[in-house]
Design an enzyme around this catalytic site. Structure first.
Site, mmCIF file in Angstrom:
data_model
loop_
_atom_site.group_PDB
_atom_site.id
_atom_site.type_symbol
_atom_site.label_atom_id
_atom_site.label_comp_id
_atom_site.label_asym_id
_atom_site.label_seq_id
_atom_site.Cartn_x
_atom_site.Cartn_y
_atom_site.Cartn_z
ATOM 1 N N ASN A 68 72.463 20.849 70.042
ATOM 2 C CA ASN A 68 71.083 20.572 70.364
ATOM 3 C C ASN A 68 70.450 19.927 69.372
ATOM 4 O O ASN A 68 70.197 20.487 68.287
ATOM 5 C CB ASN A 68 70.524 21.978 70.916
ATOM 6 C CG ASN A 68 68.849 21.709 71.347
ATOM 7 O OD1 ASN A 68 68.526 20.731 71.263
ATOM 8 N ND2 ASN A 68 68.398 22.785 71.952
ATOM 9 N N HIS B 169 68.719 16.877 78.593
ATOM 10 C CA HIS B 169 68.699 17.281 77.308
ATOM 11 C C HIS B 169 69.840 18.079 76.974
ATOM 12 O O HIS B 169 70.173 18.908 77.936
ATOM 13 C CB HIS B 169 67.381 18.186 77.216
ATOM 14 C CG HIS B 169 67.221 19.023 75.721
ATOM 15 N ND1 HIS B 169 67.370 18.343 74.602
ATOM 16 C CD2 HIS B 169 66.811 20.144 75.644
ATOM 17 C CE1 HIS B 169 67.135 19.219 73.898
ATOM 18 N NE2 HIS B 169 66.729 20.512 74.383
ATOM 19 N N CYS C 257 61.444 19.473 71.998
ATOM 20 C CA CYS C 257 62.834 18.712 72.677
ATOM 21 C C CYS C 257 62.218 17.829 73.688
ATOM 22 O O CYS C 257 62.958 16.997 73.853
ATOM 23 C CB CYS C 257 63.480 19.929 73.236
ATOM 24 S SG CYS C 257 64.299 21.202 72.275
HETATM 25 O O1 UT7 Z 1 66.257 22.982 73.452
HETATM 26 C C1 UT7 Z 1 65.140 23.866 73.762
HETATM 27 C C2 UT7 Z 1 65.620 24.700 74.609
HETATM 28 N N1 UT7 Z 1 66.464 25.775 74.305
HETATM 29 C C3 UT7 Z 1 67.273 26.325 75.202
HETATM 30 O O2 UT7 Z 1 67.184 26.044 76.259
HETATM 31 C C4 UT7 Z 1 68.412 27.448 74.805
HETATM 32 C C5 UT7 Z 1 68.205 28.262 75.868
HETATM 33 N N2 UT7 Z 1 69.124 29.652 75.675
HETATM 34 C C6 UT7 Z 1 70.305 29.470 75.703
HETATM 35 O O3 UT7 Z 1 71.089 28.480 75.322
HETATM 36 C C7 UT7 Z 1 71.310 30.864 75.529
HETATM 37 O O4 UT7 Z 1 70.258 31.786 75.811
HETATM 38 C C8 UT7 Z 1 71.939 31.218 74.296
HETATM 39 C C9 UT7 Z 1 73.141 30.353 74.095
HETATM 40 C C10 UT7 Z 1 70.958 30.998 72.968
HETATM 41 C C11 UT7 Z 1 72.312 32.515 74.117
HETATM 42 O O5 UT7 Z 1 73.069 32.842 75.372
HETATM 43 P P1 UT7 Z 1 72.976 34.126 76.528
HETATM 44 O O6 UT7 Z 1 74.151 34.092 77.290
HETATM 45 O O7 UT7 Z 1 71.695 33.920 76.917
HETATM 46 O O8 UT7 Z 1 73.430 35.263 75.404
HETATM 47 P P2 UT7 Z 1 72.306 36.401 75.313
HETATM 48 O O9 UT7 Z 1 71.048 36.025 74.129
HETATM 49 O O10 UT7 Z 1 71.976 37.127 76.348
HETATM 50 O O11 UT7 Z 1 73.302 37.330 74.349
HETATM 51 C C12 UT7 Z 1 74.403 38.116 74.889
HETATM 52 C C13 UT7 Z 1 75.145 38.586 73.965
HETATM 53 C C14 UT7 Z 1 74.197 39.779 72.719
HETATM 54 O O12 UT7 Z 1 74.925 40.704 72.724
HETATM 55 P P3 UT7 Z 1 74.747 42.019 73.138
HETATM 56 O O13 UT7 Z 1 73.425 42.468 73.197
HETATM 57 O O14 UT7 Z 1 75.137 41.963 74.908
HETATM 58 O O15 UT7 Z 1 75.725 43.067 72.585
HETATM 59 C C15 UT7 Z 1 73.967 38.956 71.922
HETATM 60 O O16 UT7 Z 1 73.902 39.470 70.558
HETATM 61 O O17 UT7 Z 1 75.823 37.728 72.876
HETATM 62 C C16 UT7 Z 1 75.308 38.128 71.595
HETATM 63 N N3 UT7 Z 1 75.415 36.810 70.903
HETATM 64 C C17 UT7 Z 1 76.239 36.130 70.168
HETATM 65 N N4 UT7 Z 1 77.859 36.623 70.106
HETATM 66 C C18 UT7 Z 1 78.521 35.715 69.604
HETATM 67 C C19 UT7 Z 1 74.262 36.077 70.668
HETATM 68 N N5 UT7 Z 1 74.464 35.017 69.862
HETATM 69 C C20 UT7 Z 1 76.048 34.834 69.457
HETATM 70 C C21 UT7 Z 1 76.898 34.319 68.735
HETATM 71 N N6 UT7 Z 1 78.041 34.919 68.623
HETATM 72 N N7 UT7 Z 1 76.489 33.092 68.342
#
Ligand code: UT7
Length: 324
Positions: free
Chosen positions: A281, A251, A115
């Site tokens: 993204n 970004h 990125c």
């Molecule tokens: O460009 C390169 C760099 N990339 C980034 O900067 C991306 C960085 N990361 C993020 O943007 C975020 O971490 C995400 C958007 C990918 C995820 O958000 P989060 O708030 O960190 O969620 P998480 O991974 O901690 O997951 C929280 C919950 C989980 O469920 P449980 O375990 O709490 O039951 C996930 O399974 O959200 C669940 N989850 C979803 N639920 C509905 C993960 N993806 C989804 C989804 N829809 N698409």
């Protein structure tokens, strides 16, 4: 001897026509429009059609940037394309772009910095111009991340989109690119990666069995931290208080990461260019596309001071302070 600086003479971008909305994704994986909007800020993303490739978007973005700069193929004397999704292993994307655009003989290459690729490419282009080694550099960031996204993995497939952005750099008496700041730390390689390649597990790579893998939450925390540091580094290097910034062009990975960076700079969100809701993204394409959107809609004006930043797999991260 007078110092030579580089300035952005023109910007361009290109997006696939095909749109994938949050509602479309609700039918594909266990997710909701509400979750995607509140956790990421994304509402839709553009996805390449089957017959389109990264080069198509890079070409269109390059043509738009060159038209804005008032230059033609014969004027370009350096081509750099940041990408992690090249059309082919080789020729590199710079050469493929030369072939499309009828450019002959100038150095042309692509670079992989995920990125942060566009910021890396901008840094190199700026240095070529400052050294007097180029007088008209075409700097492109283009991706088709959809081609390596697992559309059964809700943790990643809601995030990514396709597109390309480009700028033309030319020499100037005053700094257009004021300073660039690049970093990388390979110790984080296991947090965001594509598992195979031509040399490693080629059977998986060639069969198209692999996809982007990400430990999203861990990436999130480090991105907030590193981007917070790098925007401060860029301003401190130039003794510039954040109030002197007209725009932040970040970004576009996650709205919450962008808001954290804006808070660090005490910048109101009205001075932050956001395309994440429309583009998702797009990796290395996200910063030059956002820049072009804001130049073309008139928000970014000549003479204004702008901070670009990006963070991605590797990890790689970078920032560029520019006077447009
Ligand atoms: O460009 C390169 C760099 N990339 C980034 O900067 C991306 C960085 N990361 C993020 O943007 C975020 O971490 C995400 C958007 C990918 C995820 O958000 P989060 O708030 O960190 O969620 P998480 O991974 O901690 O997951 C929280 C919950 C989980 O469920 P449980 O375990 O709490 O039951 C996930 O399974 O959200 C669940 N989850 C979803 N639920 C509905 C993960 N993806 C989804 C989804 N829809 N698409």
């Amino acid at each position: 001897m007078k110092n030579i600086y580089s300035r952005i003479a023109g910007t361009g971008s290109a997006l696939p026509e095909k749109v994938l909305t949050n509602q479309d994704l609700e039918k594909m994986v266990d997710t909701t429009d509400e979750w995607i909007r509140t956790r990421t800020g994304i509402e839709r993303r553009h996805i390449a059609a089957e017959h389109e490739t990264n080069l198509d978007f890079c070409e269109q973005a390059a043509r738009n940037a060159m038209q804005a700069a008032g230059v033609g193929p014969d004027d370009i004397d350096l081509v750099i394309v940041g990408t992690t999704t090249p059309d082919q292993v080789f020729p590199n994307m710079g050469c493929l772009l030369q072939q499309r655009m009828g450019m002959h003989g100038c150095p042309a290459f692509s670079l992989e910095a995920a990125c942060a690729g566009f910021i890396y490419a901008l840094d190199i282009g700026d240095k070529y111009i400052r050294a007097g080694s180029a007088r008209c550099a075409l700097i492109v960031g283009g991706e088709t991340l959809s081609r390596m996204t697992d559309y059964t993995d809700r943790g990643t497939c809601v995030l990514f989109g396709d597109g390309a952005g480009a700028v033309v750099l030319q020499p100037a008496d005053q700094p257009g690119i004021i300073s660039t700041h690049l970093h990388a730390d390979g110790k984080y390689a296991d947090l965001l990666y594509f598992p195979s390649g031509v040399s490693k597990k080629p059977e998986d790579f060639l069969a198209g069995r692999d996809f982007i893998r990400m430990k999203g939450n861990e990436v999130f925390k480090i991105a907030v931290h590193k981007l917070g540091d790098i925007v401060v580094e860029a301003l401190k290097t130039n003794n510039m208080p954040p109030e002197q910034l007209d725009w932040l062009v970040p970004h576009q990975a996650n709205l919450r990461i962008i808001e954290a960076t804006a808070r660090k700079l005490k910048m109101p969100m009205e001075r932050v260019i956001l395309t994440i809701q429309e583009h998702g993204n797009t990796s290395t394409a996200s910063v030059p596309m956002a820049l072009d959107v804001a130049v073309r809609d008139g928000r970014i004006q000549r003479g204004q001071t702008i901070l670009l930043e990006a963070f991605g797999g590797g990890f790689t991260w970078g920032a560029a302070l520019i006077r447009y």
